[in-house]
Enzyme design. Structure first.
Site, short mmCIF file in Angstrom:
data_model
loop_
_atom_site.label_atom_id
_atom_site.label_comp_id
_atom_site.label_asym_id
_atom_site.label_seq_id
_atom_site.Cartn_x
_atom_site.Cartn_y
_atom_site.Cartn_z
N GLU A 66 0.65 -1.25 -0.08
CA GLU A 66 0.08 0.02 0.09
C GLU A 66 0.87 1.14 -0.21
O GLU A 66 0.63 2.30 -0.75
CB GLU A 66 -0.96 -0.12 1.22
CG GLU A 66 -2.06 -1.15 1.19
CD GLU A 66 -2.89 -1.16 2.27
OE1 GLU A 66 -2.70 -0.31 3.26
OE2 GLU A 66 -3.75 -1.84 2.15
N HIS A 73 -0.20 7.28 -6.16
CA HIS A 73 -1.33 8.17 -6.32
C HIS A 73 -0.94 9.46 -5.80
O HIS A 73 -1.77 10.45 -6.03
CB HIS A 73 -2.47 7.58 -5.26
CG HIS A 73 -2.87 6.35 -5.73
ND1 HIS A 73 -4.42 6.21 -6.16
CD2 HIS A 73 -2.41 4.97 -6.27
CE1 HIS A 73 -4.63 4.90 -6.83
NE2 HIS A 73 -3.22 4.54 -6.87
N GLY A 86 2.13 17.15 -7.55
CA GLY A 86 3.05 16.22 -7.69
C GLY A 86 3.33 15.36 -6.38
O GLY A 86 2.51 15.16 -5.50
N ASP A 204 -7.19 -4.66 -2.78
CA ASP A 204 -7.35 -4.15 -1.55
C ASP A 204 -8.87 -4.14 -1.33
O ASP A 204 -9.46 -4.58 -0.47
CB ASP A 204 -6.52 -3.14 -1.19
CG ASP A 204 -6.73 -2.73 0.28
OD1 ASP A 204 -7.04 -3.57 1.26
OD2 ASP A 204 -6.68 -1.47 0.50
N ASP A 223 10.06 -9.56 -8.90
CA ASP A 223 10.63 -10.37 -10.08
C ASP A 223 9.74 -9.95 -11.20
O ASP A 223 8.64 -9.36 -11.42
CB ASP A 223 10.68 -11.69 -9.70
CG ASP A 223 9.30 -12.19 -9.46
OD1 ASP A 223 8.22 -11.76 -9.88
OD2 ASP A 223 9.12 -13.42 -9.03
C1 HEM Z 1 -1.81 2.56 -15.23
C2 HEM Z 1 -1.49 2.82 -14.04
C3 HEM Z 1 -2.06 2.18 -12.86
C4 HEM Z 1 -3.14 1.63 -12.75
C5 HEM Z 1 -4.40 1.69 -13.52
C6 HEM Z 1 -3.08 0.98 -11.24
C7 HEM Z 1 -4.31 0.21 -10.82
C8 HEM Z 1 -4.15 -0.51 -9.70
C9 HEM Z 1 -5.26 -1.12 -8.92
C10 HEM Z 1 -6.71 -1.04 -9.40
C11 HEM Z 1 -5.03 -1.81 -7.85
C12 HEM Z 1 -5.66 -2.56 -6.98
C13 HEM Z 1 -6.42 -1.77 -5.94
C14 HEM Z 1 -7.41 -2.34 -5.06
O1 HEM Z 1 -7.82 -3.60 -5.30
O2 HEM Z 1 -7.50 -1.89 -4.00
C15 HEM Z 1 -3.58 -1.54 -7.89
C16 HEM Z 1 -2.62 -1.93 -6.71
C17 HEM Z 1 -1.37 -1.75 -6.64
N1 HEM Z 1 -0.72 -0.80 -7.53
FE1 HEM Z 1 -1.32 0.15 -9.41
N2 HEM Z 1 -1.99 1.00 -10.86
C18 HEM Z 1 -1.16 1.74 -11.78
C19 HEM Z 1 -0.02 2.18 -11.51
C20 HEM Z 1 0.72 2.02 -10.40
C21 HEM Z 1 2.08 2.39 -10.23
C22 HEM Z 1 2.91 3.60 -11.13
C23 HEM Z 1 2.37 2.09 -8.98
C24 HEM Z 1 3.82 2.29 -8.13
C25 HEM Z 1 4.82 3.09 -8.56
C26 HEM Z 1 1.41 1.16 -8.49
C27 HEM Z 1 1.42 0.32 -7.26
C28 HEM Z 1 0.54 -0.66 -6.89
C29 HEM Z 1 0.75 -1.48 -5.81
C30 HEM Z 1 2.04 -1.48 -5.05
C31 HEM Z 1 -0.53 -2.07 -5.58
C32 HEM Z 1 -0.82 -3.17 -4.70
C33 HEM Z 1 -1.49 -2.83 -3.47
C34 HEM Z 1 -1.91 -3.44 -2.42
O3 HEM Z 1 -1.49 -4.68 -2.59
O4 HEM Z 1 -2.70 -3.08 -1.53
N3 HEM Z 1 0.44 0.78 -9.34
N4 HEM Z 1 -3.11 -0.89 -8.78
#
Ligand code: HEM
Length: 347
Positions: A66, A73, A86, A204, A223
């Site tokens: 998170e 975000h 930013g 989440d 990985d």
């Molecule tokens: C096109 C861009 C992106 C989209 C549409 C996106 C969307 C999402 C969504 C929908 C989730 C799951 C949320 C949930 O179920 O609560 C997620 C999880 C996550 N995202 Fe992305 N994301 C994007 C880019 C990124 C970037 C740039 C990062 C970090 C640099 C990132 C890091 C993460 C991480 C670490 C999780 C897991 C969070 C958890 O396990 O609680 N994401 N993302």
């Protein structure tokens, strides 16, 4: 050598060694334990230890995932025309506003980590921007295989909430995603490098998946398995696939970079580290102080059998969706043991 020449040589040498000493001189921190390249880094050792003990439990778990997500975000919420600060921590200071946005609150899913991180701002008298990028780097260091992320300190307090609609969402088209990132200063290759973060991801708050369904079969290891599994027509039982990840894995503009990370994990790590530094500095002044030395060295990725990228379960090359005509899909072995995945949240 004449006396004059010897004198000239030794004074050049003295100047050089003086300059070198100034460059390498370290400050003794008032904690009596640590030294640092800059006094501004000293206070971060204790914050690191506190986060490790009281937020992350020194594990590569839910709060790490998170925290890493929160860097996105907060940092991407900048546009030269629409505004937003930013990487300024506005998502914490102006949580009342920013957590009402669809990408963040409700099914967005970053409110929990904002709540958990907020008390550390006043406890350590740091700015929320510094804390978000520090926590992202410290947390990620608990994940085997991750690169050591840089951390810079000195962000000012945010002055306003970022506008809505600056954080990409999983239902966005590739055009929309690439345009949004380009507006904030990121190339299409950098978008894919940032998405290496999804190697550590799980749901989440998504209604379509159970809480904690991972995005790949190795959610606790940084990985390239995520880049393999998103190209398959099938998903491992218990795995969640974001529509946006599936589209970016197959689009002509991004699929070759996506595929290149599968058998170039070192390239993936260094590209991710570089773009995470960039994300952490979006719209920030250029004179922030480099305190990367406070970030722990992450454990190495597991080695030996099962450690190289693989086809999960019974998948083979015939289950790989066509994309990236320029290069062949890498040759992978099968890992027959990977047939279903357990949810990871709560760990
Ligand atoms: C096109 C861009 C992106 C989209 C549409 C996106 C969307 C999402 C969504 C929908 C989730 C799951 C949320 C949930 O179920 O609560 C997620 C999880 C996550 N995202 Fe992305 N994301 C994007 C880019 C990124 C970037 C740039 C990062 C970090 C640099 C990132 C890091 C993460 C991480 C670490 C999780 C897991 C969070 C958890 O396990 O609680 N994401 N993302």
């Amino acid at each position: 050598m004449s006396f004059i020449k010897l004198l000239a040589f030794s004074s050049v040498a003295a100047t050089f060694s003086g300059a070198y000493a100034a460059l390498t001189r370290r400050v003794a921190c008032s904690d009596g334990v640590n030294t640092a390249s800059d006094e501004a880094c000293c206070s971060w050792f204790a914050v690191r230890d506190d986060l490790q003990e009281n937020l992350f439990s020194s594990e590569c778990g839910q709060e790490v995932r998170e925290s890493l997500r929160l860097t996105f975000h907060d940092g991407i919420a900048f546009s030269p025309t629409l505004g937003g600060g930013g990487a300024d921590g506005s998502i914490i200071t102006f949580a009342d506003t920013e957590l009402t946005y669809a990408a963040n609150g409700g099914s967005g899913g970053v409110e929990d980590i904002v709540d958990l991180m907020t008390p550390f701002v006043s406890k350590w008298n740091v700015t929320p921007g510094d804390l978000i990028y520090f926590a992202g780097a410290v947390g990620t260091s608990n994940c085997p295989g991750a690169p050591r992320l840089q951390f810079f300190t000195g962000r000012a307090n945010p002055v306003a909430a970022a506008p809505d609609n600056l954080v990409s969402q999983p239902g966005d088209s590739v055009d929309t995603i690439l345009a949004r990132f380009a507006d904030a200063g990121f190339s299409s290759d950098e978008v894919i490098a940032l998405l290496a973060s999804h190697s550590l991801a799980a749901t989440d708050a998504l209604t379509s998946g159970a809480i904690g369904d991972p995005f790949d079969s190795t959610p606790r290891v940084f990985d390239s398995q995520f880049f393999v599994e998103t190209r398959l027509t099938n998903a491992v039982d218990g795995e969640v696939r974001l529509p946006s990840d599936g589209l970016l894995a197959r689009d002509d503009r991004t699929s070759c970079t996506w595929q290149s990370f599968i058998d170039d994990q070192d390239g993936m790590r260094s590209a991710f580290a570089a773009v995470m530094t960039k994300l952490s500095l979006v719209n920030q002044p250029s004179d922030l102080i480099d305190c990367s030395e406070v970030i722990p060295e992450p454990p190495a990725a597991p080695s030996g059998s099962g450690a190289a990228p693989y086809f999960p379960g019974t998948s083979t090359l015939s289950d790989v969706d066509a994309a990236c005509t320029a290069t062949a899909f890498p040759t992978l072995t099968q890992n027959a043991a990977v047939t279903s995945l357990a949810p990871v949240n709560g760990d």
